[in-house]
Motif scaffolding. Structure first.
Motif, mmCIF file in Angstrom:
data_model
loop_
_atom_site.group_PDB
_atom_site.id
_atom_site.type_symbol
_atom_site.label_atom_id
_atom_site.label_comp_id
_atom_site.label_asym_id
_atom_site.label_seq_id
_atom_site.Cartn_x
_atom_site.Cartn_y
_atom_site.Cartn_z
ATOM 1 N N LEU A 139 0.830 -1.206 0.000
ATOM 2 C CA LEU A 139 0.000 0.000 0.000
ATOM 3 C C LEU A 139 0.864 1.255 0.000
ATOM 4 N N GLN A 140 1.918 1.256 0.802
ATOM 5 C CA GLN A 140 2.790 2.424 0.908
ATOM 6 C C GLN A 140 3.449 2.783 -0.422
ATOM 7 N N GLU A 141 3.544 1.821 -1.305
ATOM 8 C CA GLU A 141 4.158 2.062 -2.611
ATOM 9 C C GLU A 141 3.191 2.735 -3.590
ATOM 10 N N ARG A 142 1.934 2.831 -3.212
ATOM 11 C CA ARG A 142 0.932 3.455 -4.085
ATOM 12 C C ARG A 142 0.930 4.962 -3.850
ATOM 13 N N PRO A 143 1.189 5.776 -4.860
ATOM 14 C CA PRO A 143 1.235 7.229 -4.664
ATOM 15 C C PRO A 143 -0.049 7.793 -4.066
ATOM 16 N N ALA A 144 -1.195 7.263 -4.456
ATOM 17 C CA ALA A 144 -2.469 7.774 -3.932
ATOM 18 C C ALA A 144 -2.592 7.502 -2.440
ATOM 19 N N TYR A 145 -2.081 6.382 -1.992
ATOM 20 C CA TYR A 145 -2.111 6.044 -0.567
ATOM 21 C C TYR A 145 -1.204 6.989 0.214
ATOM 22 N N ALA A 146 0.009 7.176 -0.299
ATOM 23 C CA ALA A 146 0.948 8.067 0.384
ATOM 24 C C ALA A 146 0.386 9.477 0.491
ATOM 25 N N ARG A 147 -0.261 9.937 -0.551
ATOM 26 C CA ARG A 147 -0.770 11.321 -0.581
ATOM 27 C C ARG A 147 -2.022 11.496 0.264
ATOM 28 N N SER A 148 -2.895 10.499 0.305
ATOM 29 C CA SER A 148 -4.206 10.674 0.928
ATOM 30 C C SER A 148 -4.327 10.086 2.323
ATOM 31 N N VAL A 149 -3.548 9.059 2.608
ATOM 32 C CA VAL A 149 -3.694 8.340 3.879
ATOM 33 C C VAL A 149 -2.534 8.596 4.824
ATOM 34 N N MET A 150 -1.319 8.650 4.308
ATOM 35 C CA MET A 150 -0.138 8.770 5.159
ATOM 36 C C MET A 150 0.091 10.233 5.538
ATOM 37 N N THR A 151 -0.876 10.772 6.250
ATOM 38 C CA THR A 151 -0.855 12.162 6.710
ATOM 39 C C THR A 151 -0.981 12.172 8.222
ATOM 40 N N PRO A 152 -0.765 13.297 8.888
ATOM 41 C CA PRO A 152 -0.827 13.332 10.359
ATOM 42 C C PRO A 152 -2.146 12.784 10.905
ATOM 43 N N LEU A 153 -2.053 12.092 12.035
ATOM 44 C CA LEU A 153 -3.218 11.480 12.661
ATOM 45 C C LEU A 153 -3.939 12.418 13.612
ATOM 46 N N THR A 154 -3.332 13.555 13.908
ATOM 47 C CA THR A 154 -3.964 14.501 14.853
ATOM 48 C C THR A 154 -4.327 15.793 14.144
#
Length: 206
Positions: A191-206
């Motif tokens: 999942l981490q290798e997917r650009p859309a995942y990195a851009r939309s999901v891997m963001t701050p949790l707070t």
């Protein structure tokens, strides 16, 4: 143009943003919910009487509920991408969407609120521990499934991977003790290798 209402650190909003990103859709993101407000205004309640995010507007069509939004975007824009034509294979993928929401949401709330969202003096280690235990127990199910296929959606990435993919980002990145799930971890790395995942999901949790 597609409009998406919601705060970017919301688990449910991330589902909508990720689906749109996977489909290379142009959209207007309207920050709403939590400290950003807006959700209690008459204008927003006209869109979603529940006062919750995400909400989308697409060519005048209003839709709320994160899994429904992901399904809608896949059905309308995702032929050959997120959408699965075969009804049986699609249902087999979509069951993971509902499973994640019904099984993981409650322990997830306990974990994230008592790890990062609440002020430190309001956090209860017992509630957090209860959430971690329940969440870990539930993850035994997708761990087994992923031992025999690369994606929850089957041989290829699809909408069935989206809800759990959002939950698992927090699970993997929060400062908590986690049991080893090798197949789930390998799936998370994909999942981490997917650009859309990195851009939309891997963001701050707070």
């Amino acid at each position: 143009m597609l409009k998406i209402w919601g705060r970017p650190n919301s688990t449910n909003v991330k589902k909508a943003l990720w689906a749109a990103a996977e489909l290379d859709l142009e959209y207007e993101h309207i920050i709403a919910g939590g400290a950003h407000g807006i959700v209690d205004t008459p204008e927003f309640r006209a869109l979603n009487p529940n006062g919750l995010v995400p909400v989308i507007e697409d060519d005048g069509f209003i839709l709320w509920e994160s899994n429904a939004i992901a399904r809608y975007l896949a059905a309308k824009y995702g032929v050959g991408k997120l959408w699965i034509d075969d009804a049986a294979r699609r249902a087999d993928a979509e069951k993971w969407m509902d499973w994640a929401s019904t099984t993981l949401a409650s322990p997830f709330v306990d974990i994230i609120w008592h790890t990062v969202r609440l002020p430190e003096d309001k956090r209860d280690p017992a509630i957090k521990a209860r959430g971690v235990t329940a969440f870990a127990k539930a993850l035994e199910v997708p761990e087994k499934a992923l031992s025999g296929q690369p994606w929850l959606s089957g041989a290829e990435f699809g909408i069935g991977d989206i809800p759990l993919g959002v939950f698992v980002y927090a699970w993997m990145e929060l400062p908590i003790d986690r049991p080893e799930f090798p197949h789930l971890t390998a799936w998370y790395k994909r999942l981490q290798e997917r650009p859309a995942y990195a851009r939309s999901v891997m963001t701050p949790l707070t």
